[in-house]
Structures are given as structure tokens and as C-alpha cells.
Design an enzyme around this catalytic site. Structure first.
Site, PDB file in Angstrom:
ATOM      1  N   GLU A 752      37.836  25.626  36.469  1.00 44.48           N
ATOM      2  CA  GLU A 752      39.410  25.136  35.776  1.00 44.48           C
ATOM      3  C   GLU A 752      40.347  24.867  36.527  1.00 44.48           C
ATOM      4  O   GLU A 752      40.867  26.923  36.321  1.00 44.48           O
ATOM      5  CB  GLU A 752      39.583  24.613  34.059  1.00 44.48           C
ATOM      6  CG  GLU A 752      38.421  25.303  33.422  1.00 44.48           C
ATOM      7  CD  GLU A 752      38.903  23.442  32.466  1.00 44.48           C
ATOM      8  OE1 GLU A 752      39.586  22.781  33.050  1.00 44.48           O
ATOM      9  OE2 GLU A 752      37.845  23.288  32.138  1.00 44.48           O
ATOM     10  N   CYS A 786      48.396  23.171  34.157  1.00 49.07           N
ATOM     11  CA  CYS A 786      47.819  23.027  35.028  1.00 49.07           C
ATOM     12  C   CYS A 786      48.164  20.764  34.523  1.00 49.07           C
ATOM     13  O   CYS A 786      47.820  20.507  35.398  1.00 49.07           O
ATOM     14  CB  CYS A 786      46.900  23.315  34.433  1.00 49.07           C
ATOM     15  SG  CYS A 786      46.313  24.651  33.224  1.00 49.07           S
TER      16      CYS A 786
END
Ligand SMILES: Cc1cc2nc3c(=O)[nH]c(=O)nc-3n(C[C@H](O)[C@H](O)[C@H](O)COP(=O)(O)OP(=O)(O)OC[C@H]3O[C@@H](n4cnc5c(N)ncnc54)[C@H](O)[C@@H]3O)c2cc1C
Length: 1001
Positions: A752, A786
Site C-alpha cells: 500500500e 495516506c
């Protein structure tokens, strides 16, 4: 179950008689009343009859003020009402038919706006102070008083709160002066009474910080109350959402105990009977008023936010604060009416309702208690019950009408609430007008209705629907409205503070190892404070850890999936019981605020609970079979894995990646982030406490430069799960792709990575929502998520207004020490991060305009970088393209939605994205074309929930399935299909599958 007794028989009889008298007087008035706008009535009638139309109409009314051109208006009308049989004026129908022609659009726009203004006028008392005072004067002529409420937009900043306070101060100056002019002209002026909402006076109210919130509100409310007191004006505080009830009550009590206000009798507060807490609150208020020595007014209402409260509590998994059936609210209203009458003279009852049963009961209770008509009053909302308004004074009682005034635009939120209320199926108004109920049905006691309701099933609410999704439920976050909850959190912070500075070893094969070389973890808000010293691994430790994981693999993978899932559930249980403690560690080590720290712990619990359940879907299962052939699908663990979590969600992401890997039967080496190793160490000891077998998880902290490559390239490692930067992620992919001698597998990488997330603000967006949503998405946890928003793309003419409000909203966010409950914005993670972000801000000024950023030297040496907003950012500039991972937001213009989408998609990343829009067609278009892994419409773009919003992106944002989603576990398992030919010598057993022991495969 409500246990209070129903009113005594003789009281009940007189209530019914009184109610009947009121009803027949109302019928008389209704016949006399002139119907001034039949279209308005037809419109309201259609809303009542047709649920789909009701939703569309309420949404259309809500968006109308934002539609600046007739073309926009015509487009929205078509989008909202296509296929509806509209109860519209002939002119509007005509306009719709010819919407392609400019003249028809202009005609349509003008007519719709006029019709909507007429509709709004039903509930508003005027557009300005002059008009509202004229309304008050007309009411006075009918023997009715008024309470004036200045409508405003939802305030999103301290600047807007200042301006709202000033408007009230002007009202308090101008109102009495105008009334004095009437008096001079020989007329009897009404006493001016104003109502106000605390949310309009302070933009940073937080349930977690009642003291700070009360201070913030009081700083603006105090001058208003002092002015009212000096001018002889009475004031009532409205009651709003449950989250701020405590702050409202506390603010009311504290200010009224101040010496200048303690003997002022003209102050009141609204109390909502739909809340389960209300009787307790009322009793406390009565005790307090006795101590104060001067009475206060209590306006008893049922409550305006029932749908909102029900949905929010349902969505968040919180206990419902409001009664879930109407009769329970009604019964509570009756108990509170009695309590109020009994608390006179300390509390002066103001019975605010349009429900005739409630009015009749109050009249009879007052009679029973010997209260005369001067000692209490009734209150109603302007336009809600016109035929009832004359009846109250006629029967010798005092009535006050709540009259809001203001422009149509800011008034919309109020107006939509009134439409909702007037047309909801449970409303007394609607039942009395549309359901042709007999007087005895309308006047029945709530207890009788309750008994009837209990024998049938209660209507299903949105909330109940939401909760029945599946057996997994997200762990509710702390609401912080309960004092006990706040105290527990405070005390966890104090306890953890005493534990700072301890040392932690490596954990390899169940042994604690001190490498002698320590990583020093600092508190980013106070770097002089050591959170802990954690042993650092060398490449030799890495080798030992890989060996230990490999030796533990066989026994661990041999356990049944269910047994391994049980370890996850035990861990979740343990974490749940120590959630505040873990949150406190996040505050000190990661610089998270209360809400962010709590959210990270609940998400960790969610991952454990969710993956434990998901694991059960991977048990061996028969596949499609044919005669003489058995097919079984099984899943095998991949082997030894390396888990590399980030520091920004130091517990949740670590727990998610690790628990998914081990529940699948793998053993792992956990290399925590060097910024948050203490949280990781404490989690690993929690795993030991619940009895996780030795060797399943090795804890190997250390610098990426020293041990990172060793971990990734070890031939015994089968997979790497990583969350972090794009640079490190792609390096891992590259290294993992190399196959060493003796290595018999290709490594699997789950990565990720970054994002440059954009939110589009459409030309019809609700700016109240968009401004707050974007400020929170961009600056929550200092922009270090994020999913954080780093680009806002504003379509059309809203740009200037959006930017101005966003700057002020951001300037108002509380920056400070994360352990303080009111702090919204804390430090960034390290000195290096601070310097990097500062550099990006400096460089950004070469290509764009820095419209907000000011340093906070008072918070040094903490690593604080206050929010930065750039305007006029070019879509291809580094500010719009490169991930900064900090509180920096680029605001851009787009001439239309097409261009906004093009800018939004002009990124190498595709992680999260958002849209604020009230156009159904535009929402559909963005859903189809916005290239992101997670798209959020009309809400903030952070805060994905496990199971409900599986999280993860594509393009350079990541590879792998979404975390917290149904596919995630696949990545840690190898699917194997086993086929057996059961035909021997021409014979195959018949119902063979029934006899197979799947566990043995
Ligand atoms: C002067 C005045 C001031 C007001 N100020 C405030 C204020 O400060 N804050 C505020 O929140 N409201 C305020 N209200 C609005 C009030 O709360 C009611 O929403 C409104 O008056 C309608 O309620 P009712 O008593 O007239 O009648 P009814 O029609 O008998 O009751 C409707 C109410 O019942 C409740 N209800 C509906 N469905 C359910 C259900 N399924 N389960 C449980 N309860 C249900 C809701 O509260 C709903 O509004 C005020 C009203 C007046 C008259």
C-alpha cells in the site's frame, strides 16, 4: 420499557375534555382562515403522500439557494423530478417543457424561486429585523408574544462566529429601540425575546473537551447576555444535537452563576423530551436553579433532530440517545411537563409543542398544581399550526411564537427541518390533518399507544437496517459525551505518562533479546520526552528471526483455521479492555489527538474481529463435482512473511497486516516503523499475554537501511506485506522479484503506497459541508494519512467563497499538545518530516500563492508545522503532483466538472478521492470516471471503516487487495484444488461427498 404510571383517571378525563374543546375551536378557526396560497398547500400535501417525492423535494429545496443561474436551476429540477407528477404551477410546467429555450429557463427560474420563497415565508417571519418586528407586532395585536431567532449559515470558523455574535448584538441594540418607537406612538410593544444556538457562537465545540468548549462559547455568549440583560430582553438557548447537549447545559449554568448574571431572571433553555437523559437533566436543572436563587425558564420541546440522532448513532454503533418510538417520546414529554410544573417557581415552564394532547395535559396539570396563566406559557413555531395559534390565548393562556428571520439561503437548514417535521409520518400535525383520526385517537394517552405498539412490531429504522449487515460490527469509537468516558481516558493518559522511558527487547522465537543497541523513540510534541528505548536488530538477528519463524511454521499452520481465528478474537478482547491505554501510547508516540488515537485502536480491534470471521470462509470446501470425481478446494499458508507497517496508523495497520498473515497459518517477522516501535512492542507483549505460540510473530525493530534488505531478500521469506512510501514500496517489489539460489518460490508482495488525493467541489456543493469536510480530510492527523486530501478542485463560481471560508475554518482549528482533549492538530512525526514539509511549503511559493500558514514558535521544540493552504495552484506543478505527506493543501480552479475530473485524474496515484455535489447526474458521472480506489461523496475522504469501506488504491498507490475487505486474506494463502478419481473397476460410490472428512484433506 417506560415504567411511569399513566395520569390518574380524573386528570385523564379532564385532559380529554380539554383536548376536545381545543380541537373544536381549531376547526372553527380553520374554516374562517383564508387560504392564501393554495399551491403551497398542494406541494406540502404531495410531500406527505409520496415518500419518493418527499425526499427529492427536500433535497431540491436544500440545493436551491446554491443555484445561481436559471440554467442550473432548470437542470436540477429535471434531475430531481424526472418522472414525477409534479404539483406545480402552470407556469413551472410550461417552463419545464421548454427548458432548452433561454426565455423558458428564465421564466422557470423566476417562477420556481418565487414559489419557494412563498413556501419559506410560511415558516420565516421576515428577511430582516424590520420585517420580523412587524410580524411580532401583528402577533402582539392577537395577544401573542414572539421569540425571535436570527437564522444564519452553519458557522465553520471563528471569524463567522464573531460575525454572528455581532449580528445578535445589533439585534439587541436595534430591537428595543424600535420597540420604544412603537411605545412612543402609543402602541403596546411586545417584550423582545430572542433565541440562539451555541453552535453559531463557537466553531470548535468538541464533546471530548467540555471545558474548552464552554469557554469558547461563553466568550461570545457572555456579551450577548449582558447586553440582553441591560436592554430588558429575554433570551432562550436552543438545544441542538446530542453531542453538544452537555456543553450547552454547562455553559448555561456557568454563565448564569456569574455575579453580573446571577440575579437575571430572563433566561431560558430548551430541553428535549426525545432524549433518554432528559428527566435526569431536568431534575439537576431544578436543583441548580434552587441554588442559584433566581428562576430560569425551561422550554420543553420534543426535539428536532430525531432522524439525525438515530442515523448517526446507528452508523457509529453508539447506543441510541433518543427514544425509538414516538409514544415513548410522548410519554417522556408528559413526565417532563409534570416535573416542570412541580419545579415551579424555580423553573418556569414553557410548553413548546403543537400536539394538542400535550397542550391539554399541561393546562390540566397547571390547574392541578394551582399555577395561574401568568406562571407558565405555551410556545409554538411560526407557521406550524396556524389554526391552533388563536385558540390558546382565547382560552386564557399565554402563547409565544418562535419566529425565525433571515435570508432564504441561510434559512434553508431551518426550513428543511420544518418541512421534514411537518411531513413526517409520526408528526401530530400530519396525523391530525391527513389521517382522519377521531378526537379520542388523537388525544389518546401515550401509554395506551405504547401498549398497542408493543403488541405489534416496531417500525424498522435506517439504523437497524445498517446494523444488520452481517455478524461483524465495527467497534464503536468513543463519543466522549459521557463524563465517565472522558475521565477514563484522562486517567489512561496519566498512567501511560508514568510508564514512558522503559526499555523493550526484540522477540525471537518467544525469547526476549537485548541487542544492546537502542532506538530511542521520542514524543513528537515534546522531543525531550523519551517514550521508550527499543532494541535494534542487526542482520544476524534477522537471520535468527527467519529461522525461528520457519521452525514455528509447521505446528502453527497445522492448527485448524478456527483455532487460529480464536487467537485473533482473544487479542481483540484484550485490546478492547485496554483500548484507552493503547490510545494513550499513540498520543505520546505518534502525536495523535484523542479522537485519532481512539480511532486507530478501534480500527485495530476491527481488523482482528473481521479477519477472524473472514478466515472461516477459507476452510476446505467441496468444489463442483461430477460422477466418479471429487473436487475439493483448500487453502494453504504461503510460509514465512515479513510485515512492515507504517507509523501513521501504528496499531491499526500493523494489526491488520499481521493478523491477516498469521490467521492464514503463516508465521511472520514484524519490523515496526522506527518512529513508533513502542506501540508495536506493547502489542507484541499483548500477543504473548493471550498465549500466542512462540515463534508465530518475531519482533525485529531496526533501521530499514540496516536490516530492510536482509529481510526482503532472505530466501526463506515467502511474502512481504508493506505499507509506506512509494519509493520504499517499489524497491521492495524489485528486490522481492529476484530469485536466489535454493529459493523455490516467487515472493508475493502486498504494498500500500502513496496518494495525492483530490476532492472536487461542484458548483452546487453545500459549502458548509465541503469546507469542514475538506479541512478535516486535509489536516486531520496533520495531513499524515495516506487517505488525506491534498488537492481541492473547485468548479465554477464558488471558488472565492470556498477559499475564504476554508482559510478561516482552518485558521480556527485548535493546534496544541495532543494529550489535551480539545486539540485538533498536533505535531508531525519527526524533525526530519517537519523540515521536509517546511521545504515543500517554501518551494510551493514559487508557483502558487500561499494563503494560509503561520509558524507557532510557542510550541517549539515540538515538531509542529501548522496547516498550509495554497491557492491558484497549477495542475501540473509539483504542489499538485508530488506527495508531501503533511498538512499542505493545494486549491485549484476548474471551469466545469469535466475539467475538474481531468485535473483530479492527472495523477500517478489512485487512492482516495471525494466529491461534494448535489446534482444526481454529476454524482453519477464522477462515480464512473474518477480513478480512485475509494471514492467518497458528500463526506470527508478519511476514516474508512473495516468491512464497510475496504481500503486501498491502484496506479502507483498500491498493489494488492483492499485492506478490511473480503479479498484481503487471499493474499496470504495459496489456493489448491484436489481432485480424486473415485471410479475403480467401473464402480464409483454414490453420495460420496457426504462421507468426506474435509479437515483431513
Ligand atoms: C417554540 C419552539 C421552540 C423549539 N426549539 C427547539 C429546540 O431548541 N431544539 C429542538 O430540538 N427542537 C425545538 N423545537 C422543535 C420541537 O422539538 C419539535 O420538533 C416540534 O415542535 C414538533 O413536535 P411537537 O411536540 O409539536 O409534535 P409531535 O408532532 O407530536 O411530535 C413530533 C416529534 O416527535 C418526535 N418523534 C418523531 N418520531 C419519533 C419516533 N419514531 N420515536 C421517538 N420520537 C419521535 C420528534 O421529536 C418529532 O419532532 C421547538 C419547537 C417549538 C414549538
Amino acid at each position: 420499557m417506560v415504567t411511569h404510571a399513566a395520569p390518574a383517571k380524573d386528570l385523564e378525563t379532564s385532559v380529554l375534555e380539554r383536548g376536545r374543546r381545543i380541537l373544536s375551536a381549531m376547526q372553527r378557526h380553520a374554516k374562517e382562515a383564508r387560504i392564501d396560497d393554495q399551491w403551497v398547500d398542494r406541494f406540502l400535501q404531495k410531500i406527505v403522500e409520496d415518500e419518493r417525492f418527499r425526499v427529492q423535494a427536500l433535497r431540491f429545496v436544500d440545493v436551491l439557494p446554491a443555484l445561481k443561474s436559471d440554467g442550473e436551476l432548470a437542470r436540477h429540477l429535471e434531475e430531481y423530478f424526472a418522472g414525477h407528477d409534479l404539483p406545480l404551477t402552470g407556469l413551472i410546467r410550461f417552463g419545464i417543457r421548454y427548458t432548452r429555450a433561454e426565455w423558458a429557463t428564465a421564466l422557470l427560474g423566476g417562477t420556481v424561486r418565487k414559489a419557494m420563497r412563498n413556501l419559506a415565508r410560511r415558516f420565516l417571519g421576515g428577511a430582516d429585523i424590520g420585517e420580523v418586528l412587524t410580524t411580532a407586532k401583528r402577533l402582539r395585536e392577537r395577544g401573542i408574544d414572539a421569540s425571535i431567532d436570527l437564522l444564519g449559515e452553519a458557522i465553520v470558523s471563528e471569524a463567522e462566529a464573531d460575525s454572528y455574535r455581532d449580528s445578535y448584538l445589533r439585534l439587541l441594540e436595534e430591537g428595543p429601540r424600535r420597540l420604544a418607537e412603537w411605545a412612543a406612538a402609543g402602541e403596546t410593544p411586545p417584550q423582545l425575546n430572542v433565541s440562539l444556538k451555541i453552535t453559531s457562537l463557537y466553531s470548535q465545540i468538541a464533546p471530548s473537551d467540555p471545558d474548552g468548549s464552554v469557554e469558547g462559547v461563553a466568550s461570545r455568549l457572555r456579551p450577548i447576555l449582558l447586553a440582553a440583560c441591560a436592554q430588558g430582553v429575554s433570551v432562550c438557548l436552543d438545544m441542538e444535537q446530542y453531542d453538544i447537549k452537555g456543553v450547552t447545559l454547562e455553559c448555561f449554568r456557568r454563565l448564569l452563576m456569574e455575579p453580573e448574571l446571577r440575579s437575571w431572571p430572563d433566561m431560558g433553555i430548551a430541553i428535549q423530551a426525545y432524549l433518554k437523559d432528559t428527566e435526569g437533566d431536568l431534575k439537576e436543572l431544578a436543583e441548580w436553579a434552587k441554588t442559584r436563587g433566581t428562576p430560569v425558564t425551561v422550554r420543553l420541546v420534543r426535539g428536532s433532530y430525531w432522524d439525525y440522532e438515530t442515523v448517526i448513532a446507528g452508523q457509529s454503533g453508539w447506543p441510541q440517545p433518543v427514544w425509538q418510538t414516538k409514544w415513548q417520546t410522548d410519554a417522556c414529554y408528559e413526565r417532563c411537563t409534570r416535573l416542570l410544573m412541580e419545579s415551579h417557581p424555580h423553573l418556569r415552564p414553557a410548553i413548546a409543542t403543537h400536539n394538542i394532547r400535550s397542550i391539554a395535559l399541561a393546562m390540566e396539570l397547571a390547574r392541578e398544581r394551582g399555577l395561574n396563566a401568568e406562571q407558565f406559557e405555551f410556545q409554538m413555531l411560526h407557521g406550524m399550526a396556524q389554526s391552533l395559534e388563536n385558540v390558546i390565548p382565547e382560552q386564557g393562556f399565554r402563547l409565544r411564537i418562535y419566529v425565525p428571520f433571515g435570508e432564504l439561503l441561510p434559512g434553508m437548514a431551518y426550513f428543511v427541518r420544518r418541512l421534514l417535521e411537518n411531513t413526517s409520518s409520526q408528526s401530530f400535525q400530519r396525523m391530525s390533518h391527513t389521517q382522519h383520526l377521531s378526537p379520542s385517537q388523537l388525544l389518546a394517552t401515550p401509554h395506551a399507544l405504547g401498549a398497542a405498539a408493543e403488541s405489534s412490531t416496531a417500525p424498522k429504522t435506517h439504523a437497524e437496517d445498517a446494523l444488520q449487515l452481517q455478524s461483524f460490527r465495527n467497534e464503536p469509537r468513543r463519543r466522549f459525551t459521557a463524563r465517565a468516558e472522558r475521565l477514563a481516558f484522562h486517567s489512561a493518559i496519566a498512567t501511560v505518562h508514568k510508564l514512558l522511558g522503559q526499555s523493550y527487547g526484540l522477540a525471537i522465537g518467544g525469547e526476549s533479546v537485548d541487542s544492546g543497541d537502542h532506538l530511542i523513540s521520542l514524543n513528537p510534541a515534546r522531543p525531550e520526552e523519551i517514550v521508550g528505548k527499543v532494541a535494534q536488530a542487526t542482520p544476524e538477528h534477522v537471520e535468527r528471526a527467519v529461522e525461528a519463524a520457519a521452525s514455528a511454521l509447521d505446528p502453527w499452520s497445522a492448527l485448524k483455521m478456527e483455532r487460529r481465528a480464536r487467537y485473533l478474537l482473544d487479542t481483540a478482547g484484550q485490546l478492547r479492555s485496554r483500548r484507552d491505554e493503547f490510545a494513550a501510547w499513540e498520543i505520546f508516540e505518534a502525536g495523535k489527538t484523542w479522537a485519532e488515537a481512539d480511532a486507530d485502536v478501534t480500527e485495530a480491534i476491527d481488523f482482528l474481529e473481521y479477519y477472524a470471521r473472514q478466515a472461516m470462509c477459507f476452510a476446505a470446501a467441496p468444489g463442483p463435482s461430477a460422477p466418479g470425481e471429487i473436487n475439493i478446494n483448500v487453502f494453504r499458508p504461503r510460509g514465512v512473511g515479513v510485515i512492515v507497517p507504517p507509523w501513521n496508523f501504528p496499531l491499526a495497520i500493523l494489526t491488520g497486516m499481521l493478523s491477516a498473515a498469521i490467521v492464514a497459518g503463516n508465521t511472520v517477522i514484524l519490523k515496526p516503523s522506527s518512529q513508533t516501535p513502542v506501540i508495536a512492542a506493547r502489542f507484541v507483549s499483548l500477543l504473548q499475554e493471550i498465549g500466542l505460540p512462540d515463534g508465530v510473530v518475531q519482533f525485529v525493530p531496526g533501521s530499514g537501511d540496516v536490516i530492510g534488505d536482509h529481510l526482503v531478500t532472505s530466501p526463506q521469506v515467502h511474502f512481504i506485506a508493506f505499507t509506506g512510501s512509494h519509493a520504499v514500496g517499489t524497491r521492495i517489489v524489485r528486490l522481492a522479484a529476484e530469485t536466489k539460489a535454493h529459493q523455490r518460490h516467487v515472493k508475493h508482495v502486498v504494498a500500500e503506497m502513496g496518494g495525492k488525493n483530490a476532492v472536487i467541489v461542484d458548483s452546487d456543493a453545500d459549502l458548509d459541508d465541503a469546507v469542514v469536510g475538506i479541512a478535516h480530510s486535509a489536516f486531520g492527523y496533520q495531513g499524515q494519512k495516506c487517505s488525506a486530501c491534498s488537492r481541492a478542485i473547485v468548479v465554477g463560481g464558488q471558488y472565492e467563497r470556498f477559499l475564504k471560508r476554508l482559510i478561516e475554518a482552518t485558521r480556527s482549528l485548535k493546534i496544541g499538545m495532543p494529550e489535551e482533549p480539545g486539540t485538533f492538530f498536533g505535531p508531525v512525526i519527526t524533525a526530519a518530516a517537519r523540515d521536509r514539509i517546511r521545504k515543500a511549503i517554501e518551494a510551493g511559493q514559487e508557483s502558487a500563492k500561499l494563503v494560509l500558514h503561520s509558524e507557532r514558535p510557542d510550541l517549539q521544540p515540538g515538531y509542529f508545522v501548522p496547516p498550509a493552504i495554497f491557492s491558484e495552484v497549477q495542475p501540473d506543478s509539483p504542489l499538485a503532483q508530488e506527495e508531501i505527506f503533511g498538512p499542505v493543501l493545494a486549491v485549484m480552479r476548474a471551469k466545469d466538472l469535466e475539467q475538474a475530473l481531468q485535473i483530479a485524474n492527472q495523477s500517478v496515484y489512485a487512492l482516495t478521492g471525494g466529491l461534494y455535489s448535489r446534482s444526481p447526474a454529476n454524482i453519477a458521472k464522477v462515480r464512473r470516471q474518477f480513478q480512485v480506489g475509494n471514492l467518497y461523496v458528500n463526506r470527508k475522504i478519511t476514516g474508512a471503516l473495516v468491512g464497510r469501506q475496504p481500503f486501498g488504491g491502484y496506479k502507483l498507490s498500491g498493489l494488492g487487495s483492499k485492506a478490511g475487505g473480503a479479498d484481503y486474506l487471499h493474499q496470504f494463502l495459496l489456493p489448491v484444488t484436489l481432485t480424486e478419481n473415485t471410479l475403480r473397476r467401473g464402480f464409483a460410490p454414490g453420495d460420496h461427498l457426504a462421507d468426506i472428512d474435509l479437515a483431513a484433506w
